[in-house]
Design a protein around this motif. Structure first.
Motif, mmCIF file in Angstrom:
data_model
loop_
_atom_site.group_PDB
_atom_site.id
_atom_site.type_symbol
_atom_site.label_atom_id
_atom_site.label_comp_id
_atom_site.label_asym_id
_atom_site.label_seq_id
_atom_site.Cartn_x
_atom_site.Cartn_y
_atom_site.Cartn_z
ATOM 1 N N LEU A 114 0.834 -1.212 0.000
ATOM 2 C CA LEU A 114 0.000 0.000 0.000
ATOM 3 C C LEU A 114 0.865 1.258 0.000
ATOM 4 N N PHE A 115 1.972 1.213 0.709
ATOM 5 C CA PHE A 115 2.901 2.341 0.721
ATOM 6 C C PHE A 115 3.446 2.583 -0.691
ATOM 7 N N GLN A 116 3.822 1.501 -1.379
ATOM 8 C CA GLN A 116 4.303 1.632 -2.767
ATOM 9 C C GLN A 116 3.223 2.239 -3.657
ATOM 10 N N LEU A 117 2.019 1.770 -3.530
ATOM 11 C CA LEU A 117 0.914 2.283 -4.348
ATOM 12 C C LEU A 117 0.650 3.757 -4.068
ATOM 13 N N ASP A 118 0.818 4.145 -2.827
ATOM 14 C CA ASP A 118 0.568 5.518 -2.411
ATOM 15 C C ASP A 118 1.569 6.488 -3.036
ATOM 16 N N PHE A 119 2.793 6.036 -3.232
ATOM 17 C CA PHE A 119 3.847 6.935 -3.691
ATOM 18 C C PHE A 119 4.317 6.692 -5.124
ATOM 19 N N ASN A 120 3.776 5.684 -5.775
ATOM 20 C CA ASN A 120 4.155 5.380 -7.164
ATOM 21 C C ASN A 120 2.899 5.191 -7.992
ATOM 22 N N SER A 121 2.438 6.257 -8.601
ATOM 23 C CA SER A 121 1.153 6.225 -9.305
ATOM 24 C C SER A 121 1.114 5.250 -10.478
ATOM 25 N N GLY A 122 2.248 4.896 -11.042
ATOM 26 C CA GLY A 122 2.249 4.001 -12.189
ATOM 27 C C GLY A 122 2.258 2.529 -11.837
ATOM 28 N N VAL A 123 2.239 2.201 -10.553
ATOM 29 C CA VAL A 123 2.323 0.812 -10.105
ATOM 30 C C VAL A 123 0.912 0.251 -9.898
ATOM 31 N N THR A 124 0.703 -0.977 -10.339
ATOM 32 C CA THR A 124 -0.586 -1.640 -10.122
ATOM 33 C C THR A 124 -0.558 -2.394 -8.790
ATOM 34 N N ASN A 125 -1.739 -2.773 -8.320
ATOM 35 C CA ASN A 125 -1.828 -3.565 -7.085
ATOM 36 C C ASN A 125 -0.975 -4.820 -7.180
ATOM 37 N N ASP A 126 -1.099 -5.538 -8.306
ATOM 38 C CA ASP A 126 -0.344 -6.776 -8.480
ATOM 39 C C ASP A 126 1.158 -6.524 -8.490
ATOM 40 N N GLU A 127 1.588 -5.473 -9.157
ATOM 41 C CA GLU A 127 3.022 -5.166 -9.191
ATOM 42 C C GLU A 127 3.542 -4.845 -7.792
ATOM 43 N N ALA A 128 2.790 -4.079 -7.040
ATOM 44 C CA ALA A 128 3.228 -3.703 -5.688
ATOM 45 C C ALA A 128 3.317 -4.925 -4.781
ATOM 46 N N VAL A 161 -4.646 -5.653 0.350
ATOM 47 C CA VAL A 161 -4.240 -4.583 -0.571
ATOM 48 C C VAL A 161 -5.400 -4.223 -1.489
ATOM 49 N N GLU A 162 -5.994 -5.224 -2.106
ATOM 50 C CA GLU A 162 -7.089 -4.956 -3.047
ATOM 51 C C GLU A 162 -8.297 -4.339 -2.352
ATOM 52 N N GLY A 163 -8.666 -4.862 -1.190
ATOM 53 C CA GLY A 163 -9.818 -4.336 -0.470
ATOM 54 C C GLY A 163 -9.607 -2.912 0.014
ATOM 55 N N THR A 164 -8.423 -2.647 0.543
ATOM 56 C CA THR A 164 -8.112 -1.296 1.007
ATOM 57 C C THR A 164 -8.112 -0.331 -0.161
ATOM 58 N N TYR A 165 -7.480 -0.729 -1.238
ATOM 59 C CA TYR A 165 -7.378 0.139 -2.407
ATOM 60 C C TYR A 165 -8.755 0.406 -3.021
ATOM 61 N N TYR A 166 -9.598 -0.617 -3.089
ATOM 62 C CA TYR A 166 -10.939 -0.480 -3.663
ATOM 63 C C TYR A 166 -11.797 0.489 -2.851
ATOM 64 N N ASN A 167 -11.638 0.483 -1.523
ATOM 65 C CA ASN A 167 -12.440 1.319 -0.623
ATOM 66 C C ASN A 167 -11.716 2.588 -0.187
ATOM 67 N N LEU A 168 -10.670 2.955 -0.899
ATOM 68 C CA LEU A 168 -9.788 4.045 -0.489
ATOM 69 C C LEU A 168 -10.500 5.386 -0.281
ATOM 70 N N ALA A 169 -11.388 5.760 -1.166
ATOM 71 C CA ALA A 169 -12.058 7.061 -1.046
ATOM 72 C C ALA A 169 -12.871 7.151 0.239
ATOM 73 N N ALA A 170 -13.649 6.122 0.535
ATOM 74 C CA ALA A 170 -14.465 6.120 1.756
ATOM 75 C C ALA A 170 -13.587 6.060 2.999
ATOM 76 N N ILE A 171 -12.544 5.277 2.949
ATOM 77 C CA ILE A 171 -11.627 5.162 4.087
ATOM 78 C C ILE A 171 -10.953 6.499 4.354
ATOM 79 N N ASP A 172 -10.474 7.147 3.310
ATOM 80 C CA ASP A 172 -9.811 8.440 3.480
ATOM 81 C C ASP A 172 -10.771 9.490 4.032
ATOM 82 N N GLU A 173 -12.032 9.395 3.665
ATOM 83 C CA GLU A 173 -13.028 10.324 4.196
ATOM 84 C C GLU A 173 -13.170 10.141 5.711
ATOM 85 N N TYR A 174 -13.217 8.887 6.180
ATOM 86 C CA TYR A 174 -13.280 8.622 7.620
ATOM 87 C C TYR A 174 -12.078 9.233 8.331
ATOM 88 N N ILE A 175 -10.910 8.966 7.787
ATOM 89 C CA ILE A 175 -9.695 9.464 8.426
ATOM 90 C C ILE A 175 -9.698 10.988 8.463
#
Length: 138
Positions: free
Chosen positions: A14-28, A51-65
């Motif tokens: 998730l850290f890799q995905l957060d800082f490397n926009s060109g990386v896919t979930n599978d690659e990370a 990873v997939e579940g967190t990434y899929y729900n990222l917008a709602a999760i970030d709103e909570y935070i």
């Protein structure tokens, strides 16, 4: 299966995905897997689901935070802290195998002690504790 190892690998991906926009979930996640030996298949599958579940729900999760950490904008939070909190919220609220809040918070605090700064564990505990206190998990 070691869920703790799966969580460790998921946070790294998730850290890799957060800082490397060109990386896919599978690659990370495959990048993280390649750095470790002797990982059984069930641990890999759990890490990948986190990873997939967190990434899929990222917008709602970030709103909570964002709502609960008024003093810090999400993009100003330390990357490790942000991703540990995201994954814990996913496990408490969105996962098919939802964790009890106490378990999720404990696991997140331990991850923060391993990967974060000296203050990370208190920060994570505060954010996640606020969610539980405000009954934001339903």
């Amino acid at each position: 299966m070691s869920r703790r190892k799966a969580r460790e690998m998921a946070v790294q991906a998730l850290f890799q995905l957060d800082f490397n926009s060109g990386v896919t979930n599978d690659e990370a996640i495959n990048s993280v897997f390649s750095e470790r030996e002797d990982i059984n298949e069930s641990t890999k599958l759990y890490a990948k689901s986190l990873v997939e579940g967190t990434y899929y729900n990222l917008a709602a999760i970030d709103e909570y935070i964002s709502e609960l950490s008024r003093e810090w904008k999400i993009d100003r939070m330390a990357g490790v802290d942000r991703n540990i909190a995201r994954m814990a919220i996913y496990e408490m609220k969105y996962s098919n195998e939802r964790l009890q809040p106490g378990v999720a918070i404990n696991e997140a605090v331990e991850l923060a002690k391993t990967f974060g700064t000296e203050d990370s564990s208190r920060f994570i505990n505060g954010i996640l504790g606020s969610i539980v206190k405000n009954k934001e998990l339903s």
